[in-house]
Design a protein around this motif. Structure first.
Motif, mmCIF file in Angstrom:
data_model
loop_
_atom_site.group_PDB
_atom_site.id
_atom_site.type_symbol
_atom_site.label_atom_id
_atom_site.label_comp_id
_atom_site.label_asym_id
_atom_site.label_seq_id
_atom_site.Cartn_x
_atom_site.Cartn_y
_atom_site.Cartn_z
ATOM 1 N N ALA A 292 0.816 -1.210 0.000
ATOM 2 C CA ALA A 292 0.000 0.000 0.000
ATOM 3 C C ALA A 292 0.852 1.263 0.000
ATOM 4 O O ALA A 292 0.462 2.288 -0.566
ATOM 5 C CB ALA A 292 -0.934 -0.010 1.210
ATOM 6 N N GLN A 293 2.020 1.206 0.631
ATOM 7 C CA GLN A 293 2.881 2.384 0.715
ATOM 8 C C GLN A 293 3.411 2.787 -0.660
ATOM 9 O O GLN A 293 3.500 3.980 -0.974
ATOM 10 C CB GLN A 293 4.049 2.095 1.660
ATOM 11 N N ARG A 294 3.734 1.810 -1.485
ATOM 12 C CA ARG A 294 4.240 2.081 -2.832
ATOM 13 C C ARG A 294 3.159 1.946 -3.905
ATOM 14 O O ARG A 294 3.412 2.242 -5.076
ATOM 15 C CB ARG A 294 5.403 1.145 -3.162
ATOM 16 N N ASP A 295 1.987 1.475 -3.519
ATOM 17 C CA ASP A 295 0.868 1.251 -4.438
ATOM 18 C C ASP A 295 1.280 0.305 -5.570
ATOM 19 O O ASP A 295 1.077 0.571 -6.747
ATOM 20 C CB ASP A 295 0.356 2.577 -5.011
ATOM 21 N N GLN A 296 1.864 -0.832 -5.152
ATOM 22 C CA GLN A 296 2.343 -1.819 -6.111
ATOM 23 C C GLN A 296 1.966 -3.227 -5.678
ATOM 24 O O GLN A 296 1.787 -3.499 -4.488
ATOM 25 C CB GLN A 296 3.868 -1.733 -6.247
ATOM 26 N N VAL A 330 6.748 -14.571 -1.642
ATOM 27 C CA VAL A 330 7.164 -13.173 -1.695
ATOM 28 C C VAL A 330 6.977 -12.545 -0.319
ATOM 29 O O VAL A 330 5.947 -12.746 0.328
ATOM 30 C CB VAL A 330 6.344 -12.395 -2.740
ATOM 31 N N LEU A 331 7.972 -11.764 0.125
ATOM 32 C CA LEU A 331 7.915 -11.076 1.413
ATOM 33 C C LEU A 331 8.373 -9.635 1.242
ATOM 34 O O LEU A 331 9.421 -9.380 0.651
ATOM 35 C CB LEU A 331 8.818 -11.785 2.430
ATOM 36 N N ILE A 332 7.579 -8.682 1.783
ATOM 37 C CA ILE A 332 7.934 -7.270 1.754
ATOM 38 C C ILE A 332 8.631 -6.916 3.063
ATOM 39 O O ILE A 332 8.158 -7.278 4.145
ATOM 40 C CB ILE A 332 6.685 -6.385 1.577
ATOM 41 N N SER A 333 9.747 -6.185 2.989
ATOM 42 C CA SER A 333 10.445 -5.775 4.202
ATOM 43 C C SER A 333 9.626 -4.728 4.954
ATOM 44 O O SER A 333 8.802 -4.025 4.364
ATOM 45 C CB SER A 333 11.815 -5.192 3.851
ATOM 46 N N PRO A 334 9.835 -4.584 6.269
ATOM 47 C CA PRO A 334 9.052 -3.619 7.053
ATOM 48 C C PRO A 334 9.195 -2.181 6.580
ATOM 49 O O PRO A 334 8.255 -1.391 6.704
ATOM 50 C CB PRO A 334 9.621 -3.796 8.469
ATOM 51 N N ASN A 335 10.349 -1.810 6.026
ATOM 52 C CA ASN A 335 10.530 -0.432 5.559
ATOM 53 C C ASN A 335 10.101 -0.232 4.106
ATOM 54 O O ASN A 335 10.242 0.866 3.555
ATOM 55 C CB ASN A 335 11.984 0.013 5.739
ATOM 56 N N HIS A 336 9.583 -1.291 3.488
ATOM 57 C CA HIS A 336 9.048 -1.236 2.122
ATOM 58 C C HIS A 336 10.108 -0.836 1.093
ATOM 59 O O HIS A 336 9.777 -0.328 0.027
ATOM 60 C CB HIS A 336 7.859 -0.273 2.043
#
Length: 365
Positions: A292-296, A330-336
Motif C-alpha cells: 500500500a505504501q508504494r501502491d504496487q 514473496v515477502l515485503i520488508s518492514p521499511n518497504h
C-alpha cells in the motif's frame, strides 16, 4: 481438535529431509561460525544466494532483525527440516534450527519473538522462539479428510486482535483452524471450506478472513463468529484453482492468483464479490503481495521463472526480474524498500528437490 506438547530443550535433534512421523522436539544449532555463502548479482540487479533443497516461505523478525526461511530439506533419504536465520542485508546465515518435521508456511507475531510454522506433512504447527532459536511448542491436528487422510496445514496467519492463528488445512473438504497463539490449542474449526484451503488473508479492521481454495472459491469468513458468510467464484464457467491473495482496501480489490488452471490473477470487488478483471499479462501467478505504501503488487511466476512489479492503479506490469527456475513466496520488508523472493528447484520423480533452493533480495526502485 489437536494434541499439544512443549518441547524439551535438552533434546538435540539431527537434521531430517523430505519433499511436501510425528511432531517432535528441536534444538538450535550450537553457536559456531557459519561459512560465508556465495552471493550473486543477477542481470536485473537482484542479490541471490543458495540455501537448501526444498525451501518455502520467509518471514522477518523485528526483535532479532533477521530473516527466517522455512525448509523441508528435500533430499532423498532424509527426513525433517530446518529453519534458517539470515542477515536481511547480506543474506548470510546467522543461525540454524533443526526440526523433526518438514517446514512450509510461516507467520511472525508482531513483536517478532515467536515464529509460527506449518508442518504440512505431519498435520501440525510449531512455535519457534526467535531469541533462542528453539522450538517451544507444537500441536498436531487430529481431524481427518473424508478419505481418512490427515489434513495438510499449509498457510498460516496471525490475528493480533484475538492473539490467535488461522491455519488452512489441505483436504477435501478443507478446514480452517483457529489456534490460540500462546498455547497452540485449537479454539475453533471452520468446516466445509471447499477442496483444499490454499490461501488465507486477514482484514482485521473488518473482522474478515478471506480463504482461497482449489475448487475456485473465495470464502468470506466472519472472524468474530468463525462462520463462512459468503462464497465467491469467478462466475465465468471456467475451471479455477485459486491460491494466494492480496487486498487493496482503498480500491475494494481482492487479488487471487491461479498458477495452474487459468494462469492469471483474478480481481474481485470486495463490495459485490464479483470478479471484475483478470491480470492476464502477468501470466501464471503463484504468490502475490500488495504494498500500500508504494501502491504496487509483487507477483511470483513459477512457470515463467520471473517476478513482476505491477502498478496497482493501472494494473499494468512495470518491471520484471528473471529468477529461474521456480520463484515461490514473496515477502515485503518492514521499511518497504526491499522484497524477498524464495526460489525452488524442480522436483525429482520421488518429489525430492533437484537442487538447492535460493533466496533473492530485490532493492525496490
Amino acid at each position: 481438535m489437536s494434541s499439544t506438547r512443549l518441547s524439551s530443550p535438552r533434546h538435540i535433534l539431527r537434521v531430517l529431509v523430505l519433499s511436501l512421523a510425528v511432531c517432535g522436539t528441536a534444538q538450535a544449532a550450537a553457536p559456531t561460525p557459519f561459512a560465508v555463502q556465495a552471493v550473486t548479482i543477477t542481470a536485473d540487479g537482484a542479490t541471490r544466494r543458495p540455501i537448501a533443497p526444498g525451501i518455502y516461505e520467509a518471514a522477518y523478525s523485528p526483535a532479532t532483525q533477521a530473516l527466517y526461511v522455512a525448509s523441508a530439506e528435500a533430499t532423498t533419504g532424509t527426513q525433517g527440516g530446518v529453519i534458517y536465520k539470515l542477515d536481511p542485508e547480506t543474506l548470510q546465515t546467522l543461525g540454524i534450527t533443526h526440526t523433526n518435521d518438514e517446514n512450509f508456511g510461516l507467520a511472525m507475531d508482531p513483536s517478532g519473538k515467536t515464529l509460527y510454522i506449518t508442518n504440512s506433512l505431519n498435520a501440525g504447527v510449531s512455535a519457534l522462539d526467535t531469541e533462542t532459536g528453539r522450538i517451544k511448542a507444537q500441536t498436531t491436528f487430529t481431524e481427518r479428510s473424508k478419505d481418512g487422510s490427515a489434513y495438510g496445514p499449509r498457510k498460516i496467519i496471525y490475528d493480533e486482535s484475538q492473539k490467535a492463528l488461522y491455519v488452512g488445512g489441505v483436504g477435501d473438504p478443507g478446514v480452517i483452524w483457529q489456534v490460540d497463539a500462546a498455547t497452540l490449542q485449537v479454539k475453533a474449526v471452520i468446516q466445509n471450506a471447499g477442496k483444499w484451503v490454499t490461501g488465507l488473508l486477514l482484514d482485521s479492521d473488518a473482522h474478515r478472513l478471506y480463504a482461497a481454495n482449489g475448487g475456485g472459491e473465495v470464502l468470506v469468513i466472519d472472524t468474530q463468529e468463525n462462520r463462512i458468510l459468503e462464497r465467491w467464484t469467478p462466475g465465468d464457467g471456467k475451471e479455477w484453482l485459486l491460491l494466494n491473495l492480496a487486498l487493496d482496501k482503498s480500491r475494494h480489490r481482492l487479488y487471487v492468483t491461479d498458477h495452474s488452471k487459468q494462469k492469471t490473477v483474478a480481481v474481485f470487488d470486495t463490495r459485490t464479490g464479483k470478479m471484475t478483471n483478470r491480470l492476464d499479462t502477468a501470466g501464471d501467478s503463484l504468490d502475490i503481495q500488495f504494498d500500500a505504501q508504494r501502491d504496487q503488487l509483487y507477483i511470483s511466476h513459477r512457470e515463467a521463472g520471473t517476478f513482476s512489479i505491477v502498478d496497482a492503479d493501472t494494473q499494468k506490469t512495470v518491471r520484471t526480474y528473471d529468477l529461474p527456475p521456480m520463484p515461490n513466496s514473496v515477502l515485503i520488508s518492514p521499511n518497504h524498500k526491499t522484497v524477498y523472493v524464495t526460489i525452488k528447484t524442480p522436483p525429482n520423480k520421488d518429489y525430492s528437490a533437484s537442487g538447492a533452493g535460493s533466496i533473492a533480495r530485490i532493492a525496490l526502485p
